[in-house]
Every structure is written in structure tokens, then in C-alpha cells.
Design a protein around this motif. Sequence first.
Motif, PDB file in Angstrom:
ATOM      1  N   SER A 415      53.823 -39.799 -12.995  1.00 52.21           N
ATOM      2  CA  SER A 415      52.909 -39.572 -11.877  1.00 52.21           C
ATOM      3  C   SER A 415      51.538 -39.145 -12.363  1.00 52.21           C
ATOM      4  CB  SER A 415      53.504 -38.502 -10.954  1.00 52.21           C
ATOM      5  OG  SER A 415      52.623 -38.200  -9.895  1.00 52.21           O
ATOM      6  N   MET A 416      51.519 -38.264 -13.358  1.00 51.58           N
ATOM      7  CA  MET A 416      50.247 -37.823 -13.913  1.00 51.58           C
ATOM      8  C   MET A 416      49.518 -38.966 -14.594  1.00 51.58           C
ATOM      9  SD  MET A 416      51.329 -34.081 -15.446  1.00 51.58           S
ATOM     10  CE  MET A 416      49.688 -33.820 -16.104  1.00 51.58           C
ATOM     11  N   MET A 417      50.248 -39.830 -15.295  1.00 53.12           N
ATOM     12  CA  MET A 417      49.622 -40.983 -15.960  1.00 53.12           C
ATOM     13  C   MET A 417      49.025 -41.929 -14.919  1.00 53.12           C
ATOM     14  SD  MET A 417      49.787 -40.687 -19.212  1.00 53.12           S
ATOM     15  CE  MET A 417      49.462 -42.377 -19.708  1.00 53.12           C
ATOM     16  N   THR A 418      49.729 -42.132 -13.818  1.00 50.15           N
ATOM     17  CA  THR A 418      49.211 -43.013 -12.754  1.00 50.15           C
ATOM     18  C   THR A 418      47.940 -42.438 -12.160  1.00 50.15           C
ATOM     19  OG1 THR A 418      51.450 -43.734 -12.226  1.00 50.15           O
ATOM     20  CG2 THR A 418      49.761 -44.078 -10.542  1.00 50.15           C
ATOM     21  N   PHE A 423      41.952 -42.413 -11.796  1.00 49.30           N
ATOM     22  CA  PHE A 423      40.708 -41.688 -11.985  1.00 49.30           C
ATOM     23  C   PHE A 423      39.753 -42.455 -12.921  1.00 49.30           C
ATOM     24  CE2 PHE A 423      38.088 -38.607 -14.253  1.00 49.30           C
ATOM     25  CZ  PHE A 423      37.435 -37.965 -13.194  1.00 49.30           C
ATOM     26  N   GLN A 424      40.309 -43.086 -13.946  1.00 53.56           N
ATOM     27  CA  GLN A 424      39.518 -43.838 -14.914  1.00 53.56           C
ATOM     28  C   GLN A 424      38.997 -45.137 -14.302  1.00 53.56           C
ATOM     29  OE1 GLN A 424      38.635 -41.750 -17.276  1.00 53.56           O
ATOM     30  NE2 GLN A 424      39.429 -42.874 -19.080  1.00 53.56           N
ATOM     31  N   ASN A 425      39.740 -45.710 -13.412  1.00 53.14           N
ATOM     32  CA  ASN A 425      39.384 -47.012 -12.819  1.00 53.14           C
ATOM     33  C   ASN A 425      39.357 -46.869 -11.290  1.00 53.14           C
ATOM     34  OD1 ASN A 425      39.410 -48.485 -15.390  1.00 53.14           O
ATOM     35  ND2 ASN A 425      41.632 -48.131 -15.300  1.00 53.14           N
ATOM     36  N   PRO A 426      38.305 -46.206 -10.748  1.00 48.78           N
ATOM     37  CA  PRO A 426      38.244 -46.041  -9.292  1.00 48.78           C
ATOM     38  C   PRO A 426      38.110 -47.388  -8.593  1.00 48.78           C
ATOM     39  CG  PRO A 426      36.181 -45.417 -10.270  1.00 48.78           C
ATOM     40  CD  PRO A 426      37.108 -45.709 -11.394  1.00 48.78           C
ATOM     41  N   PRO A 427      38.584 -47.535  -7.413  1.00 52.59           N
ATOM     42  CA  PRO A 427      38.457 -48.801  -6.678  1.00 52.59           C
ATOM     43  C   PRO A 427      36.997 -49.116  -6.371  1.00 52.59           C
ATOM     44  CG  PRO A 427      39.327 -47.074  -5.252  1.00 52.59           C
ATOM     45  CD  PRO A 427      39.293 -46.505  -6.625  1.00 52.59           C
ATOM     46  N   SER A 428      36.549 -50.394  -6.514  1.00 51.50           N
ATOM     47  CA  SER A 428      35.169 -50.800  -6.302  1.00 51.50           C
ATOM     48  C   SER A 428      34.841 -50.849  -4.807  1.00 51.50           C
ATOM     49  CB  SER A 428      34.881 -52.140  -6.958  1.00 51.50           C
ATOM     50  OG  SER A 428      35.791 -53.121  -6.481  1.00 51.50           O
TER      51      SER A 428
END
Length: 428
Positions: A415-418, A423-428
Motif C-alpha cells: 500500500s505504501m509503495m502504491t 505521488f511520483q506520477n500525479p495524474p495529468s
Amino acid sequence: MGNGSRDDIVERSETLPFSEQDLNEDIPSTRKMPRRRLRDLNIVQNTNSEEVSTEQQTVVGSLSVPDTLDEPVEFQTENGGTRRGRGRTLLTDLYNLNSADRVKVTRNSHGQPVGQEARLLAGYLGIIARNANMLPINYESWHNMPDSNKNQALSNIKERFALEVSDAYIKKALGKKWRDNKSILKKEYFKKPISLEEKLQNVPPGMLRYQWEDAVRFWNSKKGEDRERVGTSSRQKQKFTHTAGSRSFACVAQATEASSGQKVGRLQLFDITHRKKDGTPMTPDAAEIMEKLKDKKAEYEATALTDSSVNFEDTDNRIINEVLGPERYGRVRFQGSGVNPTQYFGFTSHQYMPSGSQSQAEVQRLKDQIVQIQASTDEQISQLRAEVAAREAEAAAREAEQNRKYNELQLQLQSMMTMFQQFQNPPS
């Protein structure tokens, strides 16, 4: 109880020092033995022995003990008073004996030690039997004691005594002294109304801790309790005890024959050894037996007046057999240790052995005892299996709990990895 190897016993005992004075402590007794001096005994030169090593001497005795054989001491009684009794059996003169000299112990026609030397030997056997290094108490029985220990004890005895009696007799006598010592220790230290942990800590003077703990755990076990019940039941069947004190029946008979110049029969020996100092019988049971023996002997003497075929040579044996019943297997009444029926009665021994029905009763008693022991063993095995099963179930439960926690941690990590990836790839 412990059945470890001899090397293990030696290794453990060497790390647990104890005093020689404690080794020589004797069982308190109200009967005072007369003082003996070696000049009154039969001393011979031993031409075959080697010098006794210092190590072997210090195992059982000290050359610096006080110059006394039986030191009188006072003991505390249960009501708070005191009583005088015999203290430690030290046998100082024996320890001071020249290494090339031995006390010669003679035997009678039955192979039993006799004379003053026999009493000295008996005292020394008691000291050896209480030697925790040489004869450990953490064996269930004398039969379990390793031969190496018994032979070491026998060798030590032969360093001080020239024996006419057999090695088998000495080992048997040692076994009885060893059992007596365990019985005294059990009564005085284990039977106290204290907790098991306190009993384990209540190590008797001169005893090695690991041996005492092994013995206590055995006495406290189901098997130990069952064995005690069997022994107590057998002891309760004994109707009377003798009054010979530290003297054996063989020594009493020899001394009486020496003073009277006549051979002492079994009836006379029973009468001598079962009376108090004032001449009265030891117990009411002993008095009853004496009266029956006396009446039966009177019957034989009356019959002899009219029947010339009566054989007086075997009268004592027949009277005892009729009054007290057949002899027990391997024993002869009023003769002490080391005498068996075949040796004493010869080819006529079958006359004094149990009949067929009595033999069957004895066999049945032994079978019942075996069944009792087997039932106790089965119960212990079932208990051990239940304990093992409980431990396995507990281990399985712990493993299941650990697996559950591991899976929870894995889910949390995923869950933390997801969340991190989002967080690294926010939705555009």
C-alpha cells in the motif's frame, strides 16, 4: 534420575567441592557403640597391594580428623528439647593405619564377616556408601549404579581391609548401606512440608547439588511415588525388628558361642536378638512369636519321650517353618545377609520353601506389582505425549500468528509503495 556416564559424573563432581568432614557424618543413633582400637583387632601385612594414592585417601577420609571413633553429640528433638546420640563415625585409627597393613576380616562357615573386625568393616562401608563422588545417589536403584563405581569402592575397601568374605558380599552390603543413606536423606530433607523449589535448594551437607536435584525430581515423580508406596507396603508387613544394634546376627551368634562353648541355634538366636536390655520382648508381636515357638518346641520334646525316631538335629528349622511359614526365596530367617536356603539347608531346602499355592500367590503378587508399574509407566507416557502435543499446538499457533503479522506487513508495504508511486506520477 540421572544415568549419565561415569566421566560425566566425575567431571561434574570435580567442579562441586565438599568437605571431608561432611562425608564422614554418620546417621544419628541413640545406641552408643563401644570404642575400638586397632591394637585390639587382627592386623596383617598386605604383600600384594600398591601404595594408596593421596587422592584416593582424601576421597573417603581425612588423616587430620579428631582422635575419636564415635563422638557423642546432642541432637534437637521435634518438641524443642535435645537428646544425646552418636555423632560422626570417623574411624580415625583406621585412616592412620600404615599403608602396608590391613585389618583382617574373617568369616564364618556361611561366608559372613564375624568378630570386632566385622563391625569396623560395617562402619567403613557406611562411610563409603555416603561418598557422593564414589557412589552417587542420583541412580534409581543399586542395580543401575555402574560397575566402575562399585569396583572403585571395593578397591578402596581392600586398601584398608584383608577380606576373607567375597566381593559379592561386600557389594551387596554396600548396596544396602547406600539405600539406607538415600532413605535417611529423603526422610530428613525431602519429606519436609516445603515447596518443591525449596526442596531442590535444601541440599544436605556433603551432597553434590546436581545429584540432589536429580534425586528430588525422581522422588517427586509419579514413578518415584509408586515405588515408595510399594516399599511402604512391604515395610508395614514387618511385625518386629531385632535389638542387635550394629552387630550382625553372625557376630551375635559367634560371640554367644564363644562365651557359652555351645552352638547357637536359630531359635536361641531369635530369642537373643529380639529382647530389650531388661529381658522383655521387643514388641507384643515378638512376644507372641516367642510363645508359639516355645510351645511348639515343648511339643517336639514331649513327642521325643515316646518316639525315638524324632530327629533333633533339624528341630529348630521345622519349628520355625511351622510357626512362621516357609522361608522367603533367597533368604533364611534369623541368619542375616549372605545366607540362602540351599546353602543353609542343603538338599533338604525344598522342605522350607513355599508350597505350590504359596508360590502361585507370590507370583501373582509380583504380577500385580508389574501391572501397577506398567500402568504408572503408561500414564507417564500419555502425559508426556499430551505435553508434546500441547507444545506442538502452541508452536503452530505462534507460527500462524507470525505468518498473519508478516502478511499484514506485506500488505502495508504494498500500500505504501502504491501511494509513493502515485505521488511520483500525479495524474495529468
